[in-house]
Each structure stands twice: as structure tokens, then as C-alpha cells.
Motif scaffolding. Structure first.
Motif, PDB file in Angstrom:
ATOM      1  N   ALA A 278      75.390 -36.920   7.759  1.00 39.76           N
ATOM      2  CA  ALA A 278      76.039 -35.671   8.183  1.00 39.76           C
ATOM      3  C   ALA A 278      77.553 -35.842   8.269  1.00 39.76           C
ATOM      4  N   LEU A 279      78.005 -36.944   8.839  1.00 38.92           N
ATOM      5  CA  LEU A 279      79.445 -37.167   8.968  1.00 38.92           C
ATOM      6  C   LEU A 279      80.104 -37.404   7.612  1.00 38.92           C
ATOM      7  N   ALA A 280      79.392 -38.060   6.701  1.00 39.02           N
ATOM      8  CA  ALA A 280      79.943 -38.291   5.363  1.00 39.02           C
ATOM      9  C   ALA A 280      80.147 -36.971   4.627  1.00 39.02           C
ATOM     10  N   VAL A 281      79.153 -36.097   4.681  1.00 33.00           N
ATOM     11  CA  VAL A 281      79.276 -34.807   3.995  1.00 33.00           C
ATOM     12  C   VAL A 281      80.325 -33.936   4.678  1.00 33.00           C
ATOM     13  N   GLN A 282      80.394 -33.977   5.986  1.00 37.34           N
ATOM     14  CA  GLN A 282      81.416 -33.207   6.697  1.00 37.34           C
ATOM     15  C   GLN A 282      82.804 -33.755   6.375  1.00 37.34           C
ATOM     16  N   GLY A 283      82.889 -35.087   6.244  1.00 39.42           N
ATOM     17  CA  GLY A 283      84.181 -35.711   5.932  1.00 39.42           C
ATOM     18  C   GLY A 283      84.723 -35.338   4.565  1.00 39.42           C
ATOM     19  N   ILE A 284      83.850 -35.041   3.615  1.00 38.98           N
ATOM     20  CA  ILE A 284      84.324 -34.647   2.285  1.00 38.98           C
ATOM     21  C   ILE A 284      84.456 -33.118   2.160  1.00 38.98           C
ATOM     22  N   GLY A 285      84.313 -32.424   3.291  1.00 32.59           N
ATOM     23  CA  GLY A 285      84.551 -30.978   3.305  1.00 32.59           C
ATOM     24  C   GLY A 285      83.340 -30.128   2.988  1.00 32.59           C
ATOM     25  N   GLY A 286      82.159 -30.628   3.237  1.00 34.64           N
ATOM     26  CA  GLY A 286      80.952 -29.851   2.977  1.00 34.64           C
ATOM     27  C   GLY A 286      80.785 -28.708   3.951  1.00 34.64           C
TER      28      GLY A 286
ATOM     29  N   LEU B  80      71.686 -30.190   5.603  1.00 41.85           N
ATOM     30  CA  LEU B  80      70.817 -30.764   4.574  1.00 41.85           C
ATOM     31  C   LEU B  80      71.028 -32.273   4.453  1.00 41.85           C
ATOM     32  N   ALA B  81      72.280 -32.698   4.490  1.00 38.10           N
ATOM     33  CA  ALA B  81      72.578 -34.135   4.423  1.00 38.10           C
ATOM     34  C   ALA B  81      71.982 -34.862   5.625  1.00 38.10           C
ATOM     35  N   ALA B  82      72.081 -34.247   6.799  1.00 39.19           N
ATOM     36  CA  ALA B  82      71.510 -34.862   8.001  1.00 39.19           C
ATOM     37  C   ALA B  82      69.998 -35.019   7.857  1.00 39.19           C
ATOM     38  N   LEU B  83      69.335 -33.992   7.352  1.00 39.47           N
ATOM     39  CA  LEU B  83      67.883 -34.063   7.148  1.00 39.47           C
ATOM     40  C   LEU B  83      67.519 -35.108   6.102  1.00 39.47           C
TER      41      LEU B  83
END
Length: 153
Positions: free
Chosen positions: A94-102, A109-112
Motif C-alpha cells: 500500500a505504501l509503495a503504490v501510494q508513494g508512486i502516486g497511485g 488493491l495493492a494492499a489486498l
């Protein structure tokens, strides 16, 4: 060493199947009234039979009362794998996708997917560790309290 009493149900080369009575320590806990585990114990859900395969070098007979044990560090490591790995992968994804601006749905979805990956990793580790004798219950000795037989089975 975490120990549990049980009765031998079946014998196989190098191991026995032991029936144990799952019990809780609710009688010695100060939070009896406000605990869900205590409620389940009173309703009868906590006293179910368990069947465990335990390694042994000694010959046992069906019906023998034995004490089985698992090293405490094995239990702690197992708990860390089961709880920490999926949770860590959930947050990492979740943090990786949020970090790239998702967007928010992408982060969810990434967290799941991270959580699911954690469950798959735990399953893989469990299959790999399944035959490790250091993580398998062992028969420690015959169980009796001053000649009193095991009566709760």
C-alpha cells in the motif's frame, strides 16, 4: 517448552498420534468477566479435542498417557510468520503504490494483493517447515500426576 498432556491414539514408526484436550487458563485470569475467550470456554467451545502427530524414539502403546511438547521459540517464530508477514506485506504494498502516486482504489488493491501475497508466503513457509523435527511436537515422557490417570479425555 510448551507442554500438553494427551493419550496415544495411533502408533507409527518414529511417531505417535496423540489426542489432547484443548484447555484455557481462564480460571487463573483476572479478566474473566470481560474476556471473549472466557465466554467461549463457558459456552463449551474451548474444550474440544485436538489430534497431534508427535515424534518419539520410544515405543508407546495405544492408550498410553504422554506429555508432548513444542519449543517456545518455535511457537513465537510461527506466530510472527502468521501475523507479521501478511501485515507487513499489506503495508509495504500500500505504501509503495501510494508513494508512486497511485489513486485510493489502487492503494486498496495493492494492499489486498500484498496481504494475499503474505498469506501465500506463509503457506509456502509452512509447507517447507512441515518436516523440520525442531518445529514438530515431541513426546517428552509418560504423563501422570502421582499415579493419577488422565481423566479429561
Amino acid at each position: 517448552m510448551i507442554e500438553e498432556r494427551g493419550r496415544v491414539l495411533s502408533v507409527e514408526p518414529g511417531a505417535v498420534w496423540v489426542q489432547t484436550m484443548r484447555s484455557s487458563t481462564c480460571g487463573s485470569c483476572a479478566a474473566k468477566a470481560g474476556c471473549g475467550q472466557g465466554l467461549l470456554q463457558r459456552l463449551g467451545a474451548g474444550g474440544r479435542m485436538g489430534f497431534v502427530r508427535a515424534l518419539t524414539e520410544r515405543q508407546w502403546q495405544v492408550g498410553d498417557e504422554v506429555l508432548i511438547g513444542v519449543p517456545e521459540d518455535a511457537l513465537v517464530r510461527g506466530a510472527l510468520w502468521v501475523y507479521l508477514v501478511p501485515l507487513a506485506l499489506l503495508f509495504a504494498a500500500a505504501l509503495a503504490v501510494q508513494g508512486i502516486g497511485g489513486s485510493e482504489p489502487q492503494v486498496i488493491l495493492a494492499a489486498l494483493l500484498g496481504l494475499s501475497s503474505g498469506f501465500v508466503l506463509v503457506r509456502w513457509h509452512g509447507q517447507r517447515a512441515r518436516h523440520n523435527p525442531q518445529l514438530t511436537p515431541q513426546v517428552l515422557r509418560a504423563a501422570s500426576l502421582d499415579g493419577v490417570p488422565l481423566t479429561n479425555l
